[in-house]
Design a protein around this motif. Structure first.
Motif, mmCIF file in Angstrom:
data_model
loop_
_atom_site.group_PDB
_atom_site.id
_atom_site.type_symbol
_atom_site.label_atom_id
_atom_site.label_comp_id
_atom_site.label_asym_id
_atom_site.label_seq_id
_atom_site.Cartn_x
_atom_site.Cartn_y
_atom_site.Cartn_z
ATOM 1 N N PRO A 1 49.126 63.431 152.357
ATOM 2 C CA PRO A 1 49.228 62.504 153.519
ATOM 3 C C PRO A 1 49.800 61.246 153.416
ATOM 4 C CG PRO A 1 46.866 63.426 153.379
ATOM 5 C CD PRO A 1 47.614 63.845 152.248
ATOM 6 N N ALA A 2 49.850 60.846 152.277
ATOM 7 C CA ALA A 2 50.551 59.696 151.864
ATOM 8 C C ALA A 2 51.985 59.901 151.315
ATOM 9 C CB ALA A 2 49.795 58.657 150.744
ATOM 10 N N ARG A 3 52.512 60.954 151.257
ATOM 11 C CA ARG A 3 53.558 61.667 150.603
ATOM 12 C C ARG A 3 53.927 60.623 149.363
ATOM 13 N NH1 ARG A 3 56.048 64.964 153.962
ATOM 14 N NH2 ARG A 3 58.053 64.682 152.837
ATOM 15 N N CYS A 4 52.925 60.528 148.371
ATOM 16 C CA CYS A 4 53.118 59.832 147.197
ATOM 17 C C CYS A 4 52.205 60.395 146.240
ATOM 18 C CB CYS A 4 53.413 58.569 147.457
ATOM 19 S SG CYS A 4 52.146 57.618 147.705
ATOM 20 N N GLY A 5 52.437 60.340 144.841
ATOM 21 C CA GLY A 5 51.406 60.494 144.028
ATOM 22 C C GLY A 5 52.127 60.791 142.598
ATOM 23 N N SER A 6 51.416 60.987 141.693
ATOM 24 C CA SER A 6 51.489 61.231 140.300
ATOM 25 C C SER A 6 50.554 62.190 139.606
ATOM 26 C CB SER A 6 51.943 60.037 139.604
ATOM 27 O OG SER A 6 52.347 60.361 138.243
ATOM 28 N N ILE A 7 50.943 63.043 138.802
ATOM 29 C CA ILE A 7 50.170 64.188 138.411
ATOM 30 C C ILE A 7 50.790 64.186 136.950
ATOM 31 C CG2 ILE A 7 49.303 66.434 137.989
ATOM 32 C CD1 ILE A 7 49.467 66.782 141.146
ATOM 33 N N ILE A 8 49.725 63.814 135.863
ATOM 34 C CA ILE A 8 50.181 64.046 134.698
ATOM 35 C C ILE A 8 49.145 64.837 133.729
ATOM 36 C CG2 ILE A 8 50.664 62.909 132.308
ATOM 37 C CD1 ILE A 8 50.363 60.481 135.127
ATOM 38 N N ASN A 9 49.837 66.038 133.274
ATOM 39 C CA ASN A 9 49.224 66.911 132.617
ATOM 40 C C ASN A 9 49.141 66.928 130.964
ATOM 41 O OD1 ASN A 9 48.162 68.286 135.039
ATOM 42 N ND2 ASN A 9 50.335 69.481 135.150
ATOM 43 N N LEU A 10 48.214 67.032 130.326
ATOM 44 C CA LEU A 10 48.234 66.808 128.858
ATOM 45 C C LEU A 10 48.390 68.026 128.073
ATOM 46 C CD1 LEU A 10 47.509 64.277 127.124
ATOM 47 C CD2 LEU A 10 47.133 64.087 129.478
ATOM 48 N N SER A 11 49.744 68.003 127.673
ATOM 49 C CA SER A 11 50.030 69.425 127.045
ATOM 50 C C SER A 11 49.827 69.255 125.454
ATOM 51 C CB SER A 11 51.521 69.677 127.062
ATOM 52 O OG SER A 11 52.071 71.015 126.593
ATOM 53 N N SER A 12 50.810 69.656 124.513
ATOM 54 C CA SER A 12 50.361 69.523 123.089
ATOM 55 C C SER A 12 51.690 70.141 122.436
ATOM 56 C CB SER A 12 49.637 70.328 122.529
ATOM 57 O OG SER A 12 49.333 70.483 121.075
ATOM 58 N N ILE A 13 52.186 69.439 121.306
ATOM 59 C CA ILE A 13 53.426 69.638 120.666
ATOM 60 C C ILE A 13 53.206 71.277 120.116
ATOM 61 C CG2 ILE A 13 54.036 67.602 119.592
ATOM 62 C CD1 ILE A 13 52.786 68.390 117.078
ATOM 63 N N THR A 14 52.120 71.643 120.184
ATOM 64 C CA THR A 14 51.598 73.243 119.945
ATOM 65 C C THR A 14 52.252 74.170 120.749
ATOM 66 O OG1 THR A 14 49.457 72.331 118.769
ATOM 67 C CG2 THR A 14 49.678 74.824 119.448
ATOM 68 N N ALA A 15 52.579 73.843 121.885
ATOM 69 C CA ALA A 15 53.303 74.668 123.125
ATOM 70 C C ALA A 15 54.666 74.988 122.447
ATOM 71 C CB ALA A 15 53.481 73.656 124.257
ATOM 72 N N THR A 16 55.432 74.187 121.643
ATOM 73 C CA THR A 16 56.705 74.642 121.218
ATOM 74 C C THR A 16 56.735 74.562 119.550
ATOM 75 O OG1 THR A 16 57.182 72.253 121.350
ATOM 76 C CG2 THR A 16 57.748 73.267 123.248
ATOM 77 N N LYS A 17 55.865 74.047 118.906
ATOM 78 C CA LYS A 17 55.708 74.047 117.506
ATOM 79 C C LYS A 17 54.332 74.376 117.234
ATOM 80 C CE LYS A 17 57.409 71.434 113.536
ATOM 81 N NZ LYS A 17 58.379 72.425 112.973
ATOM 82 N N ALA A 18 54.056 75.587 117.076
ATOM 83 C CA ALA A 18 52.558 76.084 116.678
ATOM 84 C C ALA A 18 52.275 76.394 115.420
ATOM 85 C CB ALA A 18 52.433 77.346 117.457
ATOM 86 N N ASN A 19 51.147 76.137 115.178
ATOM 87 C CA ASN A 19 50.377 76.672 113.849
ATOM 88 C C ASN A 19 49.747 77.843 113.751
ATOM 89 O OD1 ASN A 19 51.112 73.865 112.897
ATOM 90 N ND2 ASN A 19 49.635 73.063 114.231
ATOM 91 N N LYS A 20 49.621 78.414 112.483
ATOM 92 C CA LYS A 20 48.841 79.523 112.538
ATOM 93 C C LYS A 20 47.426 79.546 112.766
ATOM 94 C CE LYS A 20 47.668 80.683 108.429
ATOM 95 N NZ LYS A 20 47.747 81.086 106.631
ATOM 96 N N GLY A 21 46.989 80.200 113.621
ATOM 97 C CA GLY A 21 45.625 80.429 114.225
ATOM 98 C C GLY A 21 45.468 79.673 115.607
ATOM 99 N N GLN A 22 46.475 79.353 116.099
ATOM 100 C CA GLN A 22 46.399 78.638 117.492
ATOM 101 C C GLN A 22 47.225 79.250 118.591
ATOM 102 O OE1 GLN A 22 47.912 74.737 116.214
ATOM 103 N NE2 GLN A 22 45.944 74.094 117.039
ATOM 104 N N THR A 23 46.986 80.901 118.570
ATOM 105 C CA THR A 23 47.860 81.396 119.521
ATOM 106 C C THR A 23 47.036 81.240 120.994
ATOM 107 O OG1 THR A 23 46.465 83.465 118.727
ATOM 108 C CG2 THR A 23 48.753 83.525 118.079
ATOM 109 N N ASN A 24 45.983 81.288 121.088
ATOM 110 C CA ASN A 24 45.250 81.090 122.434
ATOM 111 C C ASN A 24 45.649 79.584 122.797
ATOM 112 O OD1 ASN A 24 43.741 79.830 120.395
ATOM 113 N ND2 ASN A 24 41.892 80.682 121.149
ATOM 114 N N TYR A 25 45.602 78.678 122.165
ATOM 115 C CA TYR A 25 45.858 77.211 122.447
ATOM 116 C C TYR A 25 47.121 76.899 122.596
ATOM 117 C CZ TYR A 25 45.495 72.175 122.287
ATOM 118 O OH TYR A 25 45.491 70.905 122.442
ATOM 119 N N ALA A 26 48.123 77.456 121.905
ATOM 120 C CA ALA A 26 49.671 77.309 122.229
ATOM 121 C C ALA A 26 49.831 78.107 123.589
ATOM 122 C CB ALA A 26 50.257 78.253 120.955
ATOM 123 N N ALA A 27 49.432 79.298 123.758
ATOM 124 C CA ALA A 27 49.547 79.856 125.068
ATOM 125 C C ALA A 27 49.019 79.219 126.188
ATOM 126 C CB ALA A 27 49.085 81.303 125.204
#
Length: 252
Positions: free
Chosen positions: A135-161
């Protein structure tokens, strides 16, 4: 204090706000004169403490204990927000969880839990936030990601995905709502000194510090500052982006 055109206090929603990065983000918005709504999974004591802190600073507060992947609970939370504030300026999707382990031995429940919180929860909150922002035609959404999305560590396949999905949905939603005046971005933290990262820091502190160009681990306030930056109306030309805040570890 930031004001909108009607000189009303702006409103920010933060998920997973009772501790760590989420609490620092909530405190940052309180410090900027926002009214806040926040949700949390289990810690009533910390929730009451944050509510008292916000109210003593002059902020109105809505708080709910809920599972962010529970659609009915999320709908009820946003009904409270609309009744109390009648508007929404900022959403920060901070709630997240990990269930680390090698994929070959990972239980499906560990996959489901991580994806439910990190992806489905983010989608549900984005959907309901957009409804209040349109209705106000404005707003900001900020989602928290992680560097794991692009530089994953072993044992984090589910989290990285899950975090890869968060970055993809951030870009897709930015395209979907951009012409409605709503911006969607993400912040990808590196190694931040929180309770969630405690075991990782304890076991690999020396090795991690050697990879950090900044030579020190990040603090929750470092992420809160990045979130505030993306939320500010004057940064209206930034959307669909992932801001990496990692002390240079992905380059080290």
């Amino acid at each position: 204090m930031e004001r909108n055109e009607n000189n009303a206090r702006p409103v920010a929603v933060i998920t997973g706000a009772t501790r760590g990065i989420g609490r620092s983000i909530a405190q940052a918005f309180i410090g900027q004169g926002y009214d806040i709504a926040f949700c949390y999974r289990s810690n009533d004591v910390e929730a009451l403490s944050l509510m008292a802190e916000a109210e003593s600073a002059g902020s109105r507060v809505v708080a709910s204990r809920l599972d962010v992947s529970d659609e009915s609970a999320v709908l009820g939370f946003f009904e409270k927000i609309e009744q109390q504030f009648g508007r929404l300026d900022v959403l920060v999707n901070n709630a997240g969880q990990t269930r680390d382990g090698l994929l070959v031995s990972m239980e499906k429940k560990d996959m489901d839990d991580v994806l439910a919180t990190n992806v489905v929860g983010t989608l549900l909150f984005c959907r309901e936030a957009v409804k209040l922002m349109l209705p106000a035609r404005c707003g900001s959404i900020i989602n928290l990601s992680s560097i794991t999305a692009t530089k994953a560590n072993k044992g984090q396949t589910n989290y990285a995905a899950s975090k890869g999905a968060v970055e993809a949905l951030t870009r897709a939603l930015a395209v979907e709502v951009g012409k409605k005046g709503i911006r969607v971005n993400a912040v990808a933290p590196g190694v931040i000194k929180t309770e969630m990262a405690g075991e990782l820091l304890g076991n690999f502190e020396k090795q991690l510090k050697q990879r950090l160009l900044a030579r020190t681990f990040g603090e929750p306030n470092d992420i809160a500052a990045a979130v505030l930056f993306l939320a500010r109306p004057e940064n209206h030309y930034i959307t669909g982006q992932v801001l990496t805040v990692d002390g240079g570890i992905t380059l080290g």
